[in-house]
Design an enzyme around this catalytic site. Structure first.
Site, PDB file in Angstrom:
ATOM      1  N   LYS A  31       0.841  -1.204   0.000  1.00 53.88           N
ATOM      2  CA  LYS A  31       0.000   0.000   0.000  1.00 53.88           C
ATOM      3  C   LYS A  31       0.879   1.259   0.000  1.00 53.88           C
ATOM      4  CE  LYS A  31      -3.669  -2.745   1.980  1.00 53.88           C
ATOM      5  NZ  LYS A  31      -4.266  -3.326   3.190  1.00 53.88           N
ATOM      6  N   GLN A  83      -4.192  -1.906   9.641  1.00 52.83           N
ATOM      7  CA  GLN A  83      -4.145  -3.215   8.984  1.00 52.83           C
ATOM      8  C   GLN A  83      -4.806  -4.281   9.859  1.00 52.83           C
ATOM      9  OE1 GLN A  83      -2.964  -3.863   5.773  1.00 52.83           O
ATOM     10  NE2 GLN A  83      -3.844  -5.892   6.130  1.00 52.83           N
ATOM     11  N   ASP A 100     -10.319   3.344   4.207  1.00 57.50           N
ATOM     12  CA  ASP A 100     -10.415   1.887   4.014  1.00 57.50           C
ATOM     13  C   ASP A 100     -11.842   1.404   4.318  1.00 57.50           C
ATOM     14  OD1 ASP A 100      -9.130  -0.459   3.266  1.00 57.50           O
ATOM     15  OD2 ASP A 100      -8.636  -1.040   5.319  1.00 57.50           O
TER      16      ASP A 100
END
Ligand code: NAP
Length: 281
Positions: free
Chosen positions: A55, A99, A122
């Site tokens: 990413k 994450q 996200d």
């Protein structure tokens, strides 16, 4: 007729090119205000470390930047929340990626929900999920939102079609179901307690497999001519669907090169949108 390949790798590359042009335009408008995605990695999971690195690399490919925060395996919910709050308050940070998964002692849901809505690029907060489900403005969960971009790009008909989702996780199955429902699909959600799973899969015009088990969906379960989206990725380049099933489909996402690249390009796109909004562009 050969099935159509829903090529996420090529589409993601084209999207990245557009994002790079948008980033250059942003920097002309606001010199020095490079969009920044903050990534938070908690613990030592090597797969998670690889995803976070990918990413960060994607940010740099399009002229954005990433700020990598790595926390120890022993991090508490309070410590992680405090890091998230600092990032929420930092005007130089436009998006925050925590994450998944985090170590078991951390309340992941609490920490996801600590992310400010405008930086939730996200799409992991309950508030963002609720707004997206109601068809209001919010960043979608990156993987299902990437799948929607892929389906729309290839003009896969959705209105009135029966979409069957295998999996109900907060980051994939549940938001996926809401997104296809918003496109007027009739939706069935299957999970580990579903009875007679093959009979449900057999009814799918659009099958979205997100079970996390290699080659789980069998060829004999597939309705000929259906569209198969395989979100799984396992060692050896196997997804959640037995590759033999793809020959029966009218269209399918390859593994690798289908859903994975779309997840990253969606995260990049939503980070850039967050930066543009923050800078009034
Ligand atoms: P997850 O949190 O483990 O959820 C798996 C889901 O599958 C759960 O809802 C579970 O049901 C269901 N399930 C498990 N066994 C089943 C069975 N035998 N029959 C029917 N349903 C079953 O996984 P996830 O995070 O959603 O990820 C799903 C897949 O997508 C994985 O292969 C993962 O690697 C992949 N993925 C890919 C990307 C990408 O960018 N390409 C991103 C994220 C995930 P219960 O709820 O009842 O337990």
């Amino acid at each position: 007729m050969n099935p159509l390949i829903l090529d996420g790798k090529v589409l993601a590359k084209n999207i990245e090119q557009t994002l790079a042009e948008r980033t250059s335009a942003l920097l002309r408008h606001a010199p020095g205000r490079t969009p920044i995605l903050a990534t938070i990695l908690v613990g030592n999971d090597p797969a998670s470390a690889t995803y976070v690195k990918m990413k960060g690399n994607a940010c740099r490919r399009i002229g954005m930047d990433s700020r990598s925060i790595e926390l120890s395996e022993q991090t508490t919910t309070e410590e992680l929340t405090s890091v998230i709050n600092e990032l929420n308050a930092d005007p130089n940070v436009h998006g925050i990626l925590l994450q998944h998964p985090v170590p078991h002692q951390i309340d992941e849901r609490y920490c996801f929900d600590a992310i400010a809505l405008e930086k939730d690029v996200d799409g992991v907060t309950c508030l963002g999920f609720g707004r997206m489900s109601m068809g209001s403005v919010a960043y979608g969960s990156a993987t299902p939102a990437g799948i929607m971009t892929l389906l729309k790009h290839y003009e896969i008909p959705m209105k009135g079609k029966h979409a069957v989702i295998l999996g109900r996780s907060p980051i994939l199955g549940k938001p996926m179901a809401a997104m296809v429902l918003n496109e007027d699909c009739t939706v069935t959600i299957c999970h580990s307690r579903t009875q007679d799973l093959p009979s449900h899969v057999k009814q799918a015009d659009i099958l979205i497999a997100a079970v996390g088990k290699p080659a789980f969906v069998q060829e004999s379960w597939i309705k000929p001519g259906s569209v198969i989206v395989d979100a799984g990725y396992h060692p050896g380049g196997i997804g959640d669907v037995d590759p033999k099933a793809f020959a029966l489909a009218s269209a399918y996402t390859p593994v690798p090169g289908g859903v994975g690249p779309m997840t990253i390009s969606t995260l990049m796109s939503q980070t850039l949108s967050a930066a543009e909004l923050a800078l009034g562009i």
